[in-house]
Design a protein around this motif. Structure first.
Motif, PDB file in Angstrom:
ATOM      1  N   ILE A 237       2.510   3.206 -19.004  1.00 18.81           N
ATOM      2  CA  ILE A 237       3.648   2.294 -19.198  1.00 18.81           C
ATOM      3  C   ILE A 237       3.229   0.839 -19.107  1.00 18.81           C
ATOM      4  O   ILE A 237       3.700  -0.010 -19.881  1.00 18.81           O
ATOM      5  CB  ILE A 237       4.762   2.612 -18.172  1.00 18.81           C
ATOM      6  N   ASP A 238       2.347   0.510 -18.161  1.00 18.58           N
ATOM      7  CA  ASP A 238       1.968  -0.896 -18.009  1.00 18.58           C
ATOM      8  C   ASP A 238       0.760  -1.282 -18.857  1.00 18.58           C
ATOM      9  O   ASP A 238       0.292  -2.424 -18.802  1.00 18.58           O
ATOM     10  CB  ASP A 238       1.708  -1.244 -16.536  1.00 18.58           C
ATOM     11  N   SER A 243      -3.673   6.243 -16.962  1.00 20.30           N
ATOM     12  CA  SER A 243      -2.459   7.025 -17.213  1.00 20.30           C
ATOM     13  C   SER A 243      -1.555   7.013 -15.978  1.00 20.30           C
ATOM     14  O   SER A 243      -2.014   6.884 -14.841  1.00 20.30           O
ATOM     15  CB  SER A 243      -2.838   8.455 -17.595  1.00 20.30           C
ATOM     16  N   ASP A 244      -0.237   7.155 -16.230  1.00 22.78           N
ATOM     17  CA  ASP A 244       0.762   7.016 -15.172  1.00 22.78           C
ATOM     18  C   ASP A 244       0.557   7.998 -14.024  1.00 22.78           C
ATOM     19  O   ASP A 244       0.874   7.689 -12.867  1.00 22.78           O
ATOM     20  CB  ASP A 244       2.167   7.204 -15.756  1.00 22.78           C
ATOM     21  N   ASN A 245       0.019   9.191 -14.322  1.00 22.01           N
ATOM     22  CA  ASN A 245      -0.141  10.164 -13.238  1.00 22.01           C
ATOM     23  C   ASN A 245      -1.235   9.758 -12.253  1.00 22.01           C
ATOM     24  O   ASN A 245      -1.305  10.278 -11.140  1.00 22.01           O
ATOM     25  CB  ASN A 245      -0.431  11.552 -13.806  1.00 22.01           C
ATOM     26  N   LEU A 246      -2.105   8.809 -12.647  1.00 15.94           N
ATOM     27  CA  LEU A 246      -3.174   8.336 -11.767  1.00 15.94           C
ATOM     28  C   LEU A 246      -2.950   6.891 -11.325  1.00 15.94           C
ATOM     29  O   LEU A 246      -3.693   6.390 -10.479  1.00 15.94           O
ATOM     30  CB  LEU A 246      -4.529   8.428 -12.482  1.00 15.94           C
ATOM     31  N   ASP A 247      -1.948   6.235 -11.881  1.00 12.87           N
ATOM     32  CA  ASP A 247      -1.732   4.802 -11.661  1.00 12.87           C
ATOM     33  C   ASP A 247      -0.913   4.573 -10.383  1.00 12.87           C
ATOM     34  O   ASP A 247       0.265   4.919 -10.321  1.00 12.87           O
ATOM     35  CB  ASP A 247      -1.010   4.209 -12.873  1.00 12.87           C
ATOM     36  N   THR A 248      -1.584   3.998  -9.370  1.00  9.06           N
ATOM     37  CA  THR A 248      -0.868   3.705  -8.119  1.00  9.06           C
ATOM     38  C   THR A 248      -0.186   2.344  -8.154  1.00  9.06           C
ATOM     39  O   THR A 248       0.533   1.996  -7.216  1.00  9.06           O
ATOM     40  CB  THR A 248      -1.844   3.765  -6.928  1.00  9.06           C
ATOM     41  N   CYS A 249      -0.443   1.596  -9.221  1.00 13.33           N
ATOM     42  CA  CYS A 249       0.199   0.284  -9.399  1.00 13.33           C
ATOM     43  C   CYS A 249       0.806   0.266 -10.793  1.00 13.33           C
ATOM     44  O   CYS A 249       0.178  -0.217 -11.753  1.00 13.33           O
ATOM     45  CB  CYS A 249      -0.807  -0.844  -9.224  1.00 13.33           C
ATOM     46  N   ASN A 260      -9.904   1.787 -11.515  1.00 15.29           N
ATOM     47  CA  ASN A 260      -9.659   3.185 -11.858  1.00 15.29           C
ATOM     48  C   ASN A 260      -8.343   3.716 -11.325  1.00 15.29           C
ATOM     49  O   ASN A 260      -7.802   4.691 -11.858  1.00 15.29           O
ATOM     50  CB  ASN A 260     -10.806   4.059 -11.332  1.00 15.29           C
ATOM     51  N   ASN A 261      -7.812   3.098 -10.284  1.00 11.08           N
ATOM     52  CA  ASN A 261      -6.526   3.549  -9.726  1.00 11.08           C
ATOM     53  C   ASN A 261      -5.347   2.833 -10.350  1.00 11.08           C
ATOM     54  O   ASN A 261      -4.208   2.992  -9.917  1.00 11.08           O
ATOM     55  CB  ASN A 261      -6.518   3.370  -8.200  1.00 11.08           C
ATOM     56  N   GLY A 262      -5.624   2.004 -11.390  1.00 14.88           N
ATOM     57  CA  GLY A 262      -4.544   1.324 -12.085  1.00 14.88           C
ATOM     58  C   GLY A 262      -4.084   0.040 -11.422  1.00 14.88           C
ATOM     59  O   GLY A 262      -3.026  -0.496 -11.792  1.00 14.88           O
ATOM     60  N   CYS A 263      -4.828  -0.467 -10.458  1.00 10.07           N
ATOM     61  CA  CYS A 263      -4.422  -1.685  -9.741  1.00 10.07           C
ATOM     62  C   CYS A 263      -5.339  -2.849 -10.096  1.00 10.07           C
ATOM     63  O   CYS A 263      -6.565  -2.702 -10.112  1.00 10.07           O
ATOM     64  CB  CYS A 263      -4.461  -1.451  -8.230  1.00 10.07           C
ATOM     65  N   SER A 266      -4.518  -8.713  -8.410  1.00 11.29           N
ATOM     66  CA  SER A 266      -3.283  -9.329  -7.888  1.00 11.29           C
ATOM     67  C   SER A 266      -2.389  -8.307  -7.185  1.00 11.29           C
ATOM     68  O   SER A 266      -1.357  -8.679  -6.619  1.00 11.29           O
ATOM     69  CB  SER A 266      -2.499  -9.986  -9.032  1.00 11.29           C
ATOM     70  N   GLN A 267      -2.770  -7.037  -7.223  1.00 12.27           N
ATOM     71  CA  GLN A 267      -1.967  -5.979  -6.606  1.00 12.27           C
ATOM     72  C   GLN A 267      -2.670  -5.342  -5.403  1.00 12.27           C
ATOM     73  O   GLN A 267      -2.127  -4.433  -4.792  1.00 12.27           O
ATOM     74  CB  GLN A 267      -1.673  -4.887  -7.653  1.00 12.27           C
ATOM     75  N   VAL A 268      -3.863  -5.849  -5.075  1.00 15.12           N
ATOM     76  CA  VAL A 268      -4.656  -5.230  -4.016  1.00 15.12           C
ATOM     77  C   VAL A 268      -5.047  -6.274  -2.958  1.00 15.12           C
ATOM     78  O   VAL A 268      -5.347  -7.427  -3.286  1.00 15.12           O
ATOM     79  CB  VAL A 268      -5.927  -4.586  -4.619  1.00 15.12           C
TER      80      VAL A 268
END
Length: 563
Positions: A237-238, A243-249, A260-263, A266-268
């Motif tokens: 989505i972002d 992919s959304d199932n692995l994206d923690t952000c 790799n975790n989608g962050c 600016s989000q960590v």
């Protein structure tokens, strides 16, 4: 009978004349009147059709009892008069006479060209068998050809009222016949696959979203999908590449790169100091309360006091052993730039030291290099060991850095490179390179000879004997002199020694000279196109093809040189 106008029928008052003499009176109203008064072969016409009843007479009536018929050309018993009774429809064909359906084919099944379809509706076109399309069924599907919309139905297939089977129909006009069309109601003009199905009729991954709307056509079985047919492992989505199932952000800004975790940074907050990584200038902050106020000592940039870097060299003050590094210089892990280091302790900073590994105690120049590290003439010998410091570029040197142009082994003022006799101070020139000094060479420009020729054979022989005697005397004197004590400190002794060297060289040359007969050998060789010369007392000859030979005085012949 011999009178004028005799009565041909004296016993019958109703007849008197018989013009054709057939025995029947010409009076049409009399008895047995002659219906054909001018034709002796005919007289009766029972049916009054104008043709005589006598079958042996002229133009006999084939149908004497039927006034509507008289001729039967083909003899089939049916009159040729198309307007008479039972007219013959085929007057030239004795096998056919009737054509009930008027299609031009006879009704007699056993006659010529029989009509196979005798009941053809009037006006219909028939084929060569007398059949119209309303009477034929070419594909034998039970529907006449005139009504058959599919005239070539394969045998055995069921057809509709129009004579079409499922292999001939395409109800949805998608290009795939009904028999093989798995999607019978395809929308008009839709593109279909080989099974006749459009994407709007398919759901390949069975996720409940037809392929036309499914943005993710290969969803894993049983996965929950959104309105576009995509499961979480198929969505991003972002748009951060995770992919959304692995994206923690899930709301990573579009302009930022995610891990790799989608962050994104600016989000960590990796060091948990309350400052996100993208603005945290001290990413590995240790949480400390140095002033004891109960709160961690962290500034707005994510740095604690022990992480400050006063000289901005990216090494914090606590480990920086060079705290005042000049701006912009690259530093090592200790915070020191080359301009702050002198690794070889030669008092020249690394940043300007061209010789990093100067040995301790060696004097250096302003570039930090000692004489043991420099080679000013580039000959491969360092200055400290080079006895010839200005060797010309490209010349071959010895182990002390000297080339031939820099040496004068015999001290005669001529360098070894051009000195033909580098060990003889009395001689230096040999123009023809025959080993004989020019001043003693009778032919200094001819390498094949060096002694003056004798005036005649006897004088030459005497000259040779005198030369041998002289050489013997000189040799004896040299032996005696060598036995005496030499005074090496006397300039006269040195001069005598040099003369002895010269004499020794010359003696060797003269001792190897052959008798004048070698000249004759030279002339013979040259006459054959060979090149001849003398070198160190050996006479050589080379043929045009490069074969090399030498003159053997023992056998007085030329011997092939074996290398």
């Amino acid at each position: 009978m011999n009178g004028n106008n005799p009565d041909m029928f004296p016993n019958d008052g109703t007849q008197w004349a018989d013009a054709d003499g057939d025995g029947y009176g010409d009076n049409a109203n009399g008895n047995d009147a002659d219906k054909f008064p001018s034709d002796a072969s005919q007289w009766y016409d029972s049916d009054n059709d104008g043709y005589g009843d006598n079958q042996q007479g002229n133009n006999p009536d084939a149908f004497p009892s039927d006034g509507t018929q008289w001729s039967d050309q083909d003899g089939d018993g049916y009159g040729d008069n198309a307007n008479g009774n039972n007219p013959d429809k085929f007057p030239q064909d004795s096998t056919q006479w009737q054509d009930a359906d008027y299609d031009g084919f006879g009704d007699n099944a056993n006659g010529n060209n029989p009509d196979l379809c005798p009941g053809t509706p009037f006006g219909e076109t028939v084929d060569a068998n007398g059949c119209s399309t309303s009477q034929t069924d070419s594909d034998q599907d039970g529907v006449s050809d005139i009504a058959d919309g599919c005239p070539n139905t394969p045998p055995g297939e069921f057809v509709n009222a129009n004579g079409c089977s499922e292999t001939q129909l395409d109800d949805d006009n998608d290009g795939v016949v009904n028999q093989y069309d798995l999607c019978s109601a395809t929308p008009l003009n839709a593109v279909v696959n080989a099974a006749g199905c459009a994407n709007s009729q398919l759901d390949t991954d069975n996720d409940g979203i037809n392929d036309a709307l499914d943005s993710c056509p290969a969803t894993n079985p049983g996965s929950s999908v959104d309105g576009f047919g995509c499961a979480a492992n198929q969505r991003d989505i972002d748009g951060d590449g995770v992919s959304d199932n692995l994206d923690t952000c899930p709301n990573t800004p579009l302009s930022e790169v995610a891990a790799n975790n989608g962050c994104s940074e600016s989000q960590v907050d990796t060091d948990l100091d309350g400052v996100f990584n993208d603005v945290d200038q001290c990413p590995n902050t240790t949480l400390l309360d140095l002033d004891g106020d109960g709160e961690f000592d962290i500034d707005s940039l994510g740095c604690s006091p022990i992480q400050y870097d006063d000289d901005n060299d990216m090494i914090d003050n606590t480990v920086d052993i060079c705290p005042v590094t000049p701006s912009g210089e690259q530093v090592d892990s200790n915070g020191c730039a080359d301009s702050q280091l002198d690794e070889d302790n030669d008092d020249v900073w690394n940043s300007i030291d061209l010789c990093y590994d100067t040995m301790p105690g060696q004097a250096v120049d302003q570039n930090g290099c000692s004489q043991f590290q420099k080679d000013d003439d580039g000959d491969g010998i360092v200055n400290a060991e080079d006895e010839c410091p200005n060797t010309p570029t490209g010349e071959i040197i010895n182990d002390i850095g000297c080339s031939l142009t820099q040496l004068d082994s015999d001290g005669d003022g001529v360098n070894d490179f051009v000195d033909a006799f580098p060990l003889d101070s009395n001689e230096s020139i040999d123009s023809d390179s025959d080993g004989v000094p020019d001043r003693m060479d009778a032919y200094p420009l001819d390498a094949t000879r060096s002694e003056a020729e004798a005036e005649n054979d006897s004088n030459g022989f005497l000259f040779i004997l005198a030369a041998i005697f002289t050489i013997g005397v000189i040799g004896a004197l040299l032996v005696v002199r060598n036995r005496k004590q030499q005074d090496t400190t006397s300039p006269f002794a040195q001069a005598n020694f040099e003369d002895e060297v010269t004499e020794a060289n010359i003696n060797q040359i003269y001792e190897t000279k052959t008798v004048p007969s070698i000249e004759q050998e030279y002339l013979e060789q040259q006459s054959q196109g060979n090149q001849t010369w003398e070198e160190n007392g050996v006479h050589w000859s080379v043929t045009p093809d490069g074969t090399l030979s030498y003159y053997d005085e023992t056998t007085t012949s030329w011997v092939l040189f074996q290398n």
